[in-house]
Structures are given as structure tokens and as C-alpha cells.
Enzyme design. Structure first.
Site, PDB file in Angstrom:
ATOM      1  N   ASP A 201       0.835  -1.200   0.000  1.00  0.00           N
ATOM      2  CA  ASP A 201       0.000   0.000   0.000  1.00  0.00           C
ATOM      3  C   ASP A 201       0.870   1.250   0.000  1.00  0.00           C
ATOM      4  O   ASP A 201       2.020   1.222   0.447  1.00  0.00           O
ATOM      5  CB  ASP A 201      -0.892   0.028   1.236  1.00  0.00           C
ATOM      6  N   LYS A 223      -1.272   0.729  -8.342  1.00  0.00           N
ATOM      7  CA  LYS A 223      -1.041   0.706  -9.779  1.00  0.00           C
ATOM      8  C   LYS A 223      -1.420  -0.619 -10.426  1.00  0.00           C
ATOM      9  O   LYS A 223      -1.086  -0.867 -11.583  1.00  0.00           O
ATOM     10  CB  LYS A 223       0.436   1.011 -10.054  1.00  0.00           C
ATOM     11  N   GLY A 254      -0.412  -0.434   5.661  1.00  0.00           N
ATOM     12  CA  GLY A 254      -0.067   0.519   6.702  1.00  0.00           C
ATOM     13  C   GLY A 254      -0.856   0.256   7.968  1.00  0.00           C
ATOM     14  O   GLY A 254      -1.964  -0.274   7.929  1.00  0.00           O
ATOM     15  N   ASP A 256      -2.499  -1.296  11.066  1.00  0.00           N
ATOM     16  CA  ASP A 256      -2.962  -2.662  11.325  1.00  0.00           C
ATOM     17  C   ASP A 256      -3.941  -3.058  10.225  1.00  0.00           C
ATOM     18  O   ASP A 256      -4.797  -2.254   9.832  1.00  0.00           O
ATOM     19  CB  ASP A 256      -3.643  -2.745  12.691  1.00  0.00           C
ATOM     20  N   MET A 338      -8.333   9.276   8.428  1.00  0.00           N
ATOM     21  CA  MET A 338      -8.834   9.575   7.075  1.00  0.00           C
ATOM     22  C   MET A 338      -9.891  10.678   7.087  1.00  0.00           C
ATOM     23  O   MET A 338     -10.871  10.632   6.346  1.00  0.00           O
ATOM     24  CB  MET A 338      -9.412   8.308   6.426  1.00  0.00           C
TER      25      MET A 338
END
Length: 411
Positions: A201, A223, A254, A256, A338
């Protein structure tokens, strides 16, 4: 007479009598390994440390509560002489010599017939280190050599050729931690060193990828060609494809894998395809990033709970599953992941449902990395602060009085 090095050997003591003379600190350190080896252990000592006494109470050893007497080593295969009585130690080692019992003496290595190596363990392998010169037995040096070897096996810096041991093809779902490559778990780092393919990631610890051998195929998950697939479906398909070819695949994520990482979706897809999967938990950014800037998510007298919530969907979005009104009524810490681009609406919702506008807020961008940056605000000012300070993802947002607990943030 010239001194000769010790001959290294592994003793199989399962079911065989081992006698330990003395119940102090040396016995406390050595007994667990003898117990693990399955030895029939007899402790000869009038006293013992609380830990040794607990081993006797648990039935792991038999304890004869007196000092050493001649004949105590009868039938023994191995003896550890470690009492505080020098005369008793001498007599016990002499008995061991007469009966050809391998004997370790903690007080006089030169008079012993065996030495205890510095040992460590890694994936079913025991590492034992001995010095060659009996008159230069620096235990710190021997232990340091042992630790270096075991650490190398654990973290993958000392790589064992794959053909030398059995490998189970499949996928390891590895939580890479918040960003600092040193914060990945030991097991995660070892699995990376053993991988044939790594699907990573963007938020994984990227510096670790540079350490991989040249033959390892590294695939950027962002990608992978999606074609008719959604992004997650394409990643699942790539995991299955490479694992089905018999390769050892690491899915490096990234934080957990199960904290907003869609890890369970990948586990389910692999299970449906019959692909074995190992889950390696990671250090979540929800607690590690606040800690990296001196913010405890809980603190006595300040916060008795903390809640981790995803902020990728705004409170007024019909897709939101978060009860923002309930969160606003809590008095503890709120950690938002986020949520940088939605923090304005999140702050408005919290204030509208009762959180005071002056509630402190900290935003930590690129936490635990060299680019780490902390920006402080309140619920009333956080939206404007994000704009004026140009705070960008990835960033962890901490809301609550714990923001003010630690030292004053430096510029």
C-alpha cells in the site's frame, strides 16, 4: 596442558533426571529451559526465590528443602550446581565427576565439566553461543553475539536461504505500522525477508521495500490494473494469482490490517480461493501517532476511554455508519483517521451535538516519519487551521483534553 575449546552438543533431557543445587537467581534463570526440555527436575536447596517456589508449587519441579548431601546426584544425567555454599558446590561437583554426570558450576566455570551457552530461539531453531577460551568468558560479549544472531533471524537481516527449510506458499497479511520502518513487528519484517512477491500500500513503510533482495517482485497496489475490477477486487485477484503459483506473498499494509485496512475482505477472498493466509497485526496509527508527538489517548483523571472512527465519509452523508451524536456526548478522546478533508463538517457535527467548541484538537501529519508535523487547533478553529496550515493526508486527528496533557509542542 593446552586448553581445548568446549565440544558443543545438545542434551536431550526429556524424562531424564536433572539435579539443581541451589534455589537462587541462577536457578531461577536456568530452570525454565530445563522444564521446557522435559527434564525430571529435582531441586536441592533449603530456600528458593518466590519464582522458583512457584515452579515447585505448580509441580514443574520436585523440591527437596535442605542443603546438598552426598548421593543427591545418583541417577542424574545433568547437574546444575549454583548454591551459595562454596563447600557444598565443591562436593557436588566432585560427586558429578565420580559418577560421570555433566555438571555446570555457576561459581567456578573452570571446575565444571559443562558450560551453559547463551541461547536464543527463532522459528524452531536454537542458537547457542560458547566462548573458546575458558579464562576469558565475558558473558556480555557472548550474549551480544547471541542477540545479534537471533535478532538477524527475527527481523530478516540475517536471511536463511529458502531451500534450507520448509516453506508454506500463501499470503501473509502484514501490518506495517504507522510509517517508521522500525515500528513493523519482528514477525512482519521476517516474512518480508522471505517473500517472493510483496504487494504494498501507499501508506505502508516504504523504506522497508528498499531492503528487499533484487529477486523480490514489488507491486504497488495503487497501480494494479483494475480493468473490469474495482480496486479492492483487483488487489484480491493479484494476491490469489501469485499465491496460486506457489509463491510466498506478503500483502504489506499501513498500520494494522484490520483497522480501516480492508484486511478482512482480503482474508475472505483468499479463504474462498483456498489460499492459506497468515495475519500479522501491526501497530495502529490511531495510538502510535498520537504517542509519537507526546499525546496519550488516555490519561488518568482526563480520559477513561478513546474511540477510533473513520472520517472518510462526512456526518451528513447518507453512507455514514457513525453515530456522531453519541460520540459528541462522550467525554474521552476521539481519534479520527482519514478525516482531513471532512474535518470541518465533523467538527460542526460534534459541536452541534454538545461537544464544547473550545475542545482541543491536534492534527499529526505523516506521523512517526521524518516528515512528521503537528498542528494544534480547537473544534471551533480546526477547519480554518487545516486550510491555512495546508494540512494534508495522511494525518491523524486527536480530539479531547488529552491534547493538552503532554509537553508544549515545539515549532
Amino acid at each position: 596442558m593446552a586448553e581445548h575449546p568446549a565440544y558443543p552438543v545438545g542434551l536431550r533431557l526429556s524424562g531424564r533426571r536433572a539435579v539443581v543445587v541451589g534455589g537462587g537467581q541462577v536457578a531461577q534463570r536456568r530452570l525454565p529451559a530445563l522444564i521446557a526440555a522435559g527434564a525430571d527436575i529435582v531441586l536441592i536447596s533449603p530456600e528458593a526465590t518466590p519464582s522458583v517456589e512457584a515452579m515447585a508449587d505448580a509441580g514443574e519441579i520436585a523440591w527437596v528443602r535442605r542443603g546438598y548431601q552426598d548421593g543427591d546426584l545418583a541417577g542424574a544425567w545433568y547437574a546444575l550446581v549454583a548454591s551459595s555454599d562454596a563447600d557444598a558446590n565443591t562436593r557436588a561437583s566432585a560427586e558429578a565427576e565420580r559418577h560421570r554426570v555433566w555438571c555446570v558450576r555457576s561459581d567456578d566455570a573452570d571446575e565444571a565439566t559443562a558450560w551453559t551457552p547463551a541461547t536464543g530461539h527463532s522459528e524452531g531453531v536454537t542458537v547457542a553461543v560458547l566462548t573458546r577460551n575458558p579464562h576469558d568468558r565475558d558473558p556480555r560479549h557472548v550474549a551480544a553475539v547471541r542477540d545479534a544472531i537471533v535478532a538477524g533471524l527475527h527481523d530478516g537481516t540475517l536471511v536463511v536461504p529458502q531451500h534450507d527449510r520448509a516453506r508454506t506458499p500463501g499470503v501473509a497479511l502484514v501490518g506495517g505500522g504507522p510509517g517508521d520502518p522500525d515500528l513493523i513487528t519482528v514477525r512482519g519484517r521476517r516474512l518480508l525477508a522471505e517473500a517472493d512477491v510483496v504487494i504494498a500500500d501507499r501508506l505502508g513503510p516504504r523504506d522497508l521495500l528498499a531492503e528487499l533482495p533484487s529477486h523480490v517482485e514489488v507491486i504497488d497496489a495503487a497501480k494494479i490494473p483494475y480493468g473490469r475490477y474495482m480496486a479492492q477486487e483487483a488487489i484480491n485477484a493479484a494476491l490469489i494469482e501469485h499465491a496460486a503459483q506457489g509463491k510466498a506473498v506478503v500483502r504489506l499494509k499501513g498500520g494494522d490490517p484490520f483497522v480501516f485496512g480492508r484486511g478482512m475482505e482480503e482474508v475472505q477472498a483468499l479463504a474462498e480461493a483456498g489460499i492459506p493466509c497468515t495475519v500479522v497485526p501491526g501497530i495502529s496509527s490511531s495510538i502510535s501517532v498520537p504517542g509519537a508527538v507526546g499525546i496519550p489517548v488516555t490519561h488518568r483523571g482526563v480520559a477513561h476511554e478513546f474511540t477510533v472512527v473513520s472520517g472518510h465519509v462526512a456526518p451528513d452523508d447518507e453512507r455514514s455508519l457513525v453515530d456522531w451524536a453519541a460520540l459528541a456526548r462522550l467525554t474521552g478522546t476521539l481519534v479520527i483517521l482519514m478525516g482531513v478533508d471532512k474535518i470541518g463538517k465533523i467538527a460542526e457535527a460534534l459541536v452541534a451535538h454538545g461537544r464544547p467548541p473550545q475542545t482541543p484538537v491536534a492534527l499529526v501529519q505523516e506521523g512517526t516519519t521524518a516528515a512528521q508535523r503537528r498542528v494544534d487547533a480547537t473544534l471551533a478553529t480546526v477547519a480554518e487551521t487545516v486550510r491555512t496550515e495546508d494540512v494534508r493526508p495522511p494525518a491523524v486527528i486527536i480530539v479531547g483534553e488529552v491534547v493538552r496533557v503532554g509537553p508544549e509542542p515545539t515549532a
